[in-house]
Design a protein around this motif. Structure first.
Motif, PDB file in Angstrom:
ATOM      1  N   HIS A 134       0.865  -1.177   0.000  1.00 37.50           N
ATOM      2  CA  HIS A 134       0.000   0.000   0.000  1.00 37.50           C
ATOM      3  C   HIS A 134       0.902   1.227   0.000  1.00 37.50           C
ATOM      4  O   HIS A 134       1.524   1.557   1.007  1.00 37.50           O
ATOM      5  CB  HIS A 134      -0.888  -0.042   1.247  1.00 37.50           C
ATOM      6  CG  HIS A 134      -2.080   0.865   1.168  1.00 37.50           C
ATOM      7  ND1 HIS A 134      -1.965   2.198   0.857  1.00 37.50           N
ATOM      8  CD2 HIS A 134      -3.398   0.620   1.353  1.00 37.50           C
ATOM      9  CE1 HIS A 134      -3.170   2.740   0.863  1.00 37.50           C
ATOM     10  NE2 HIS A 134      -4.059   1.797   1.154  1.00 37.50           N
ATOM     11  N   THR A 135       0.973   1.907  -1.144  1.00 38.15           N
ATOM     12  CA  THR A 135       1.909   3.024  -1.267  1.00 38.15           C
ATOM     13  C   THR A 135       1.629   4.112  -0.235  1.00 38.15           C
ATOM     14  O   THR A 135       2.548   4.676   0.353  1.00 38.15           O
ATOM     15  CB  THR A 135       1.864   3.599  -2.703  1.00 38.15           C
ATOM     16  OG1 THR A 135       2.340   2.576  -3.590  1.00 38.15           O
ATOM     17  CG2 THR A 135       2.763   4.814  -2.848  1.00 38.15           C
ATOM     18  N   ASN A 136       0.352   4.378   0.046  1.00 32.88           N
ATOM     19  CA  ASN A 136       0.020   5.428   1.019  1.00 32.88           C
ATOM     20  C   ASN A 136       0.404   5.031   2.442  1.00 32.88           C
ATOM     21  O   ASN A 136       0.537   5.881   3.319  1.00 32.88           O
ATOM     22  CB  ASN A 136      -1.476   5.748   0.994  1.00 32.88           C
ATOM     23  CG  ASN A 136      -1.937   6.218  -0.367  1.00 32.88           C
ATOM     24  OD1 ASN A 136      -3.094   6.059  -0.707  1.00 32.88           O
ATOM     25  ND2 ASN A 136      -1.044   6.770  -1.173  1.00 32.88           N
ATOM     26  N   LEU A 137       0.546   3.737   2.687  1.00 34.34           N
ATOM     27  CA  LEU A 137       0.878   3.273   4.031  1.00 34.34           C
ATOM     28  C   LEU A 137       2.328   2.791   4.125  1.00 34.34           C
ATOM     29  O   LEU A 137       2.679   2.014   5.013  1.00 34.34           O
ATOM     30  CB  LEU A 137      -0.091   2.164   4.468  1.00 34.34           C
ATOM     31  CG  LEU A 137      -1.590   2.513   4.436  1.00 34.34           C
ATOM     32  CD1 LEU A 137      -2.427   1.362   4.988  1.00 34.34           C
ATOM     33  CD2 LEU A 137      -1.888   3.790   5.228  1.00 34.34           C
ATOM     34  N   GLY A 138       3.166   3.237   3.175  1.00 34.55           N
ATOM     35  CA  GLY A 138       4.597   2.941   3.299  1.00 34.55           C
ATOM     36  C   GLY A 138       5.058   1.648   2.649  1.00 34.55           C
ATOM     37  O   GLY A 138       6.166   1.184   2.929  1.00 34.55           O
ATOM     38  N   ARG A 139       4.232   1.067   1.808  1.00 38.40           N
ATOM     39  CA  ARG A 139       4.602  -0.157   1.080  1.00 38.40           C
ATOM     40  C   ARG A 139       5.099  -1.279   1.990  1.00 38.40           C
ATOM     41  O   ARG A 139       4.400  -1.656   2.887  1.00 38.40           O
ATOM     42  CB  ARG A 139       5.613   0.164  -0.027  1.00 38.40           C
ATOM     43  CG  ARG A 139       4.979   1.017  -1.123  1.00 38.40           C
ATOM     44  CD  ARG A 139       5.868   1.075  -2.351  1.00 38.40           C
ATOM     45  NE  ARG A 139       5.286   1.926  -3.380  1.00 38.40           N
ATOM     46  CZ  ARG A 139       5.975   2.501  -4.341  1.00 38.40           C
ATOM     47  NH1 ARG A 139       7.293   2.335  -4.411  1.00 38.40           N
ATOM     48  NH2 ARG A 139       5.373   3.243  -5.234  1.00 38.40           N
ATOM     49  N   SER A 140       6.339  -1.780   1.747  1.00 40.88           N
ATOM     50  CA  SER A 140       6.755  -3.006   2.444  1.00 40.88           C
ATOM     51  C   SER A 140       7.319  -2.747   3.838  1.00 40.88           C
ATOM     52  O   SER A 140       8.276  -1.996   3.981  1.00 40.88           O
ATOM     53  CB  SER A 140       7.818  -3.722   1.612  1.00 40.88           C
ATOM     54  OG  SER A 140       7.241  -4.267   0.452  1.00 40.88           O
TER      55      SER A 140
END
Ligand code: PLP
Length: 474
Positions: free
Chosen positions: A96-102
């Motif tokens: 989730h790019t908005n939640l910081g990805r990995s």
């Protein structure tokens, strides 16, 4: 001004008076006095604004000091909290790019911490006792893992694409299929990146079909590079045709052109054995003999934000000589986290188990289901039926680039806390500490269990508790 309003304005306390109040004093620790005074001034200003804006009949008889002090304490509390904060990802979108990805693997977290707290041999060659290269730490590992001739790491994949185009094709033409002129996440639009790099875009084919002969016909004396871009979060279905990388590489060879693929997500592991759609791996792309392959460090690879560039020695040498590389270089924390993440791939079973992104993608449904049932029971036990949690079927997504829309069967907790409507509960959970990010689907609030991390449980319960208690104290 009407006398009632004037009276309320006179009752507004002064900044010093507020700062001396015992209830406010307790909220001051960690904040300088001038900073706290500014926060108080703003709360006073907004209270004044409210008094001035209220309709005459809506004015209270007396200024509500207790509510005002509570607001001041809440603002001071908020000012003490960092803006960037961990959240619980209940969206079911893994990358989730908005939640910081990995999220990083434990080994990578430790490496980042170690690099952060100590000096390191970042650019120091310990054998020779002389200046070294920050790129050296990863090049050998990346070439070992992928069999590429050379490797380079920059800040993110957008930087990787930009550096490659600018080094290999500035002022020259780059041929790309119209079906691959994609926008990814709003801030990465292929035509714009291309323009920023100084390369000239030559689109060929149609939105749904592009043939090798379309590329070949577009080649002129000004052509420098053939580009393939993974369409990532976008898919054309039905009557479609794209040229394989292998065919592009042989066309490029015949005409003496560079061939590059922007893989976007870039995975080292063939995930089709876990029931996901077959996608070429990074190694597959490298094996075609492609000059440049780029992908993100923090998508399916499961590491920190980075742009990884693999390919043939001559092509990468041009990138290394480009002064722009200096502006795009990764910092030591990134390099430390990336090296530790990549090392896990030396043993694929470790990568699958220890990289949180891959573990979440490959977790069997039965395990997700057991986790959901356990959590539902725990919530029932903790909140005694006040907060209801029901296990429901859900569809999670890989997110972020390749396989982005790939549906992953999952389980979610349908949460309900009467009298709140689902969207009200969603908003409260989002403002809890830590925030819990959920989604509302068909008027049901869903917390997907596939994206919960092993250490999320206490934070999840604390956030839920905060919401339940704040509702009960209203
Ligand atoms: C995600 C993506 C990018 C951008 O990568 P960042 O690491 O976010 O800069 C570029 N190209 C493709 C195809 C992508 O999927």
């Amino acid at each position: 001004m009407d006398p009632a309003r004037a009276k309320l304005l006179r009752q507004l306390p002064a900044v010093d008076e507020v700062l001396r109040h015992p209830q406010v004093q307790a909220a001051l620790s960690g904040l300088s006095r001038p900073f706290a005074a500014e926060v108080v001034r703003q709360v006073i200003a907004s209270a004044r604004g409210e008094i001035l804006a209220a309709p005459a009949e809506g004015l209270p008889a007396e200024f509500d000091v207790a509510a005002f002090l509570k607001a001041v304490a809440a603002e001071l509390e908020a000012a003490r909290r960092p803006s960037l904060t961990r959240v619980v990802n209940g969206t079911g979108i893994i990358i989730h790019t908005n939640l910081g990805r990995s999220p990083l693997a434990a080994a990578a977290q430790e490496a980042v911490l170690e690099a952060a707290r100590s000096y390191s041999n970042l650019e120091y060659d310990l054998k020779r006792g002389a200046r070294g290269s920050r790129q050296a730490h990863l090049e050998e590992l990346l070439t070992e893992l992928t069999k590429a001739e050379a490797a380079l790491v920059v800040n993110n994949n957008a930087a990787a694409v930009m550096l490659a185009l600018s080094s290999l094709a500035a002022g020259k033409e780059v041929i790309i299929s119209r079906g691959q002129l994609v926008e990814i996440g709003g801030s990465f639009r292929m035509p714009e990146i291309m323009a920023a790099s100084g390369a000239i875009l030559r689109e060929v084919g149609t939105t749904n079909k592009t043939y090798l002969k379309d590329y070949e016909r577009a080649i002129t004396g000004d052509t420098a590079l053939l580009l393939k871009v993974h369409p990532s979060n976008f898919r054309i279905v039905g009557f479609t045709r794209e040229v394989s990388l292998t065919d592009l590489v042989s066309l490029g060879r015949r005409y003496g052109l560079f061939v590059m693929e922007d893989l976007g997500s870039g995975c080292f592991v063939d995930l089709s054995r876990f029931g996901l759609e077959k996608e070429p791996t990074v190694q597959d792309a490298v094996a075609t003999g492609c000059d440049v392959v780029t992908f993100s460090g923090d998508k399916l690879l499961g590491g920190p934000q980075a742009g990884i560039i693999l390919g043939r020695r001559e092509a990468l040498e041009r990138l290394r000589q480009n002064p722009q590389l200096r502006a795009l270089r990764p910092d030591k924390l990134t390099l430390a986290g990336l090296e530790a993440s990549l090392r896990l791939y030396l043993d694929e079973s470790r990568a699958l188990a220890e990289l949180p992104t891959l573990a979440m993608v490959t977790r069997p449904l039965a395990e997700v289901e057991r986790h959901a049932r356990r959590l539902a029971r725990l919530i029932h036990k903790t909140f005694g039926g006040r907060l209801k949690a029901q296990v429901k079927e859900s569809v999670a997504r890989v997110g972020g680039g390749a396989l982005a829309q790939e549906p992953l069967p999952s389980r979610a907790l349908a949460l309900s806390l009467p009298p709140l409507a689902p969207h009200q509960l969603e908003a409260r959970l989002r403002q809890a500490s830590p925030p819990i990010i959920t989604r509302v689907e068909h008027d049901t609030l869903l917390l997907d269990v596939r994206t919960l991390l092993p250490h999320d449980q206490p934070a999840l319960l604390a956030g839920l508790k905060m919401v339940v208690e704040s509702l009960d104290s209203e």
